[in-house]
Each structure stands twice: as C-alpha cells, then as structure tokens.
Design a protein around this motif. Structure first.
Motif, PDB file in Angstrom:
ATOM      1  N   ILE A 114       0.845  -1.201   0.000  1.00 43.60           N
ATOM      2  CA  ILE A 114       0.000   0.000   0.000  1.00 43.60           C
ATOM      3  C   ILE A 114       0.879   1.251   0.000  1.00 43.60           C
ATOM      4  O   ILE A 114       0.625   2.211  -0.733  1.00 43.60           O
ATOM      5  CB  ILE A 114      -0.971  -0.010   1.206  1.00 43.60           C
ATOM      6  N   ALA A 115       1.930   1.213   0.826  1.00 42.47           N
ATOM      7  CA  ALA A 115       2.830   2.379   0.913  1.00 42.47           C
ATOM      8  C   ALA A 115       3.404   2.706  -0.466  1.00 42.47           C
ATOM      9  O   ALA A 115       3.503   3.874  -0.847  1.00 42.47           O
ATOM     10  CB  ALA A 115       3.954   2.098   1.911  1.00 42.47           C
ATOM     11  N   TRP A 116       3.735   1.680  -1.236  1.00 42.07           N
ATOM     12  CA  TRP A 116       4.309   1.914  -2.567  1.00 42.07           C
ATOM     13  C   TRP A 116       3.221   2.302  -3.571  1.00 42.07           C
ATOM     14  O   TRP A 116       3.356   3.268  -4.326  1.00 42.07           O
ATOM     15  CB  TRP A 116       5.060   0.657  -3.053  1.00 42.07           C
ATOM     16  N   ALA A 117       2.114   1.544  -3.578  1.00 41.34           N
ATOM     17  CA  ALA A 117       1.098   1.723  -4.625  1.00 41.34           C
ATOM     18  C   ALA A 117       0.324   3.030  -4.485  1.00 41.34           C
ATOM     19  O   ALA A 117      -0.183   3.551  -5.482  1.00 41.34           O
ATOM     20  CB  ALA A 117       0.130   0.537  -4.611  1.00 41.34           C
ATOM     21  N   THR A 118       0.219   3.581  -3.290  1.00 39.03           N
ATOM     22  CA  THR A 118      -0.537   4.827  -3.100  1.00 39.03           C
ATOM     23  C   THR A 118      -0.022   5.919  -4.025  1.00 39.03           C
ATOM     24  O   THR A 118      -0.814   6.665  -4.617  1.00 39.03           O
ATOM     25  CB  THR A 118      -0.456   5.276  -1.621  1.00 39.03           C
ATOM     26  N   THR A 119       1.290   5.993  -4.207  1.00 37.78           N
ATOM     27  CA  THR A 119       1.824   7.029  -5.104  1.00 37.78           C
ATOM     28  C   THR A 119       2.028   6.528  -6.537  1.00 37.78           C
ATOM     29  O   THR A 119       1.998   7.320  -7.461  1.00 37.78           O
ATOM     30  CB  THR A 119       3.178   7.580  -4.584  1.00 37.78           C
ATOM     31  N   HIS A 120       2.222   5.209  -6.724  1.00 36.31           N
ATOM     32  CA  HIS A 120       2.570   4.715  -8.059  1.00 36.31           C
ATOM     33  C   HIS A 120       1.411   4.076  -8.828  1.00 36.31           C
ATOM     34  O   HIS A 120       1.433   4.047 -10.055  1.00 36.31           O
ATOM     35  CB  HIS A 120       3.712   3.700  -7.959  1.00 36.31           C
ATOM     36  N   ASP A 121       0.434   3.504  -8.117  1.00 36.29           N
ATOM     37  CA  ASP A 121      -0.678   2.827  -8.787  1.00 36.29           C
ATOM     38  C   ASP A 121      -1.900   2.908  -7.864  1.00 36.29           C
ATOM     39  O   ASP A 121      -2.262   1.931  -7.202  1.00 36.29           O
ATOM     40  CB  ASP A 121      -0.286   1.355  -9.075  1.00 36.29           C
ATOM     41  N   PRO A 122      -2.553   4.111  -7.822  1.00 37.35           N
ATOM     42  CA  PRO A 122      -3.654   4.320  -6.863  1.00 37.35           C
ATOM     43  C   PRO A 122      -4.792   3.304  -6.996  1.00 37.35           C
ATOM     44  O   PRO A 122      -5.406   2.938  -5.990  1.00 37.35           O
ATOM     45  CB  PRO A 122      -4.145   5.732  -7.186  1.00 37.35           C
ATOM     46  N   GLY A 123      -5.080   2.860  -8.215  1.00 36.10           N
ATOM     47  CA  GLY A 123      -6.156   1.876  -8.417  1.00 36.10           C
ATOM     48  C   GLY A 123      -5.841   0.586  -7.680  1.00 36.10           C
ATOM     49  O   GLY A 123      -6.700  -0.002  -7.007  1.00 36.10           O
ATOM     50  N   LEU A 124      -4.601   0.145  -7.787  1.00 33.96           N
ATOM     51  CA  LEU A 124      -4.158  -1.074  -7.099  1.00 33.96           C
ATOM     52  C   LEU A 124      -4.179  -0.855  -5.588  1.00 33.96           C
ATOM     53  O   LEU A 124      -4.624  -1.724  -4.828  1.00 33.96           O
ATOM     54  CB  LEU A 124      -2.745  -1.437  -7.581  1.00 33.96           C
ATOM     55  N   ALA A 125      -3.751   0.343  -5.155  1.00 35.56           N
ATOM     56  CA  ALA A 125      -3.716   0.649  -3.717  1.00 35.56           C
ATOM     57  C   ALA A 125      -5.116   0.548  -3.114  1.00 35.56           C
ATOM     58  O   ALA A 125      -5.292   0.019  -2.015  1.00 35.56           O
ATOM     59  CB  ALA A 125      -3.135   2.044  -3.484  1.00 35.56           C
TER      60      ALA A 125
END
Ligand SMILES: [Fe+2]
Ligand SMILES: [Fe+2]
Length: 190
Positions: A114-125
C-alpha cells in the motif's frame, strides 16, 4: 519496460498466489473443524468466502498490468492444504494460532505494498486497502478468540512457513519486492 513498471505485476502475482494459499488453508480447516472445533466453522466459512473474493479481485487486475499467475501454484495447494490440515488436527487453539500467524504475515506484506502503490498505482492501492480491511477482521477475530497464549512455536513456524511459501512460489521475488517497496536506504542511518 522500466523496472518499476513491473512492480504492480509482481505484487499481483504474489498476492494472487497468497490468496490461493489462504483458500487452501481455510478449506482444509473447515473439513476438520466440524469435528475438532465446530464453534469456529462459521468464521472459517466466512473467511474462506472473503479469500475467494480477494483472489478474484487480484486476478481481475492482472491482465491490464501484464501479470500472470505464479507458475508454482501447486506449492500453495500442497503447502496450504498441509498447513490447514495439520493446524486443524491440533485443535481449536492451533487453528486460531494459524489464522493469527498467516494473517499477520499477510498484513505486513500488504502494508508495504500500500505504501508503494498509493503514489505509483492508486487503483491497485484502493483494492489492496479494501482487502486488507477484511484480512484485519480475520486477524482480530483470531486474537480475540484465543483463550490462552499457547502454540507460540506453531505461530512462529506458520509465520515462517507462510513467508517461505510466498518466497518459493515467487522464486524469491517476494523478498526482492519487499526491499524495492521499502525504497533506497540512506547510508549511515541518515
Ligand atoms: Fe485474503
Ligand atoms: Fe485472510
């Protein structure tokens, strides 16, 4: 393709494999719990229905991110089945120790993602956050229902086995991914 662009695909492959393991664990526990811990069967059934949905939701995100299911899915069938069966045969407290250990391990992986995807892939987050909410319910239930702090060895064994299964099924990619998701470390702790 840039290295970072492969991260969502690798997250999804690990998670999809992990959910398959959770499905097998809960399926095996349901069969034995009817005899060893009938009061837990409704929870195990509900958790199984969640894990099936999680696997489907991660699976649905895979094609758009060029992610393929992990090639060693059979590891989950064998590992998850053995883990579920062995813990359930040991009885109620062992089932709960297994749930707690597995869900805590999963939770740690999801937090990093989540920490990574929030900025890089919001849909996945968003999807991971939704799923994490239900995983936390499973974890809370196990913590709440455990009547004594027994089976610490089983807890540790299962947490290690879960991490090991994730590692083997992704051929070590889960560990490399965790390092990448944590980002570059500053030298000298700065
Ligand atoms: Fe799940
Ligand atoms: Fe779960």
């Amino acid at each position: 393709m840039a290295w970072n662009a492969t991260i969502p695909a690798r997250i999804l492959r690990v998670n999809h494999g992990g959910e398959s393991g959770a499905i097998l664990i809960y399926r095996a526990q349901i069969v034995v719990s009817k005899w060893r811990a009938p009061d837990l069967t409704p929870f195990l059934r509900e958790a199984l229905s969640h894990e099936l949905t999680h696997q489907m939701r991660f699976g649905a995100l895979m094609p758009a991110r060029q992610a393929k299911p992990c090639r060693m899915m059979w590891i989950w069938t064998v590992g998850g089945g053995i883990l579920g069966l062995a813990s359930a045969l040991l009885g109620r407290e062992a089932i709960l120790a297994c749930t707690e250990a597995v869900e805590r391990t999963v939770h740690k992986h999801l937090d990093e993602q989540i920490a990574w995807a929030t900025t890089h892939d919001p849909g996945l987050a968003t999807v991971i956050r939704d799923i994490q909410f239900e995983e936390l319910e499973h974890l809370d239930f196990a913590i709440r229902e455990r009547r004594r702090a027994g089976f610490l060895w089983l807890d540790k064994l299962i947490a290690t086995a879960t991490d090991g299964l994730i590692w083997i099924s992704t051929r070590g990619d889960s560990a490399r991914l965790a390092i990448q998701l944590a980002g570059p470390k500053q030298p000298f702790g700065g």
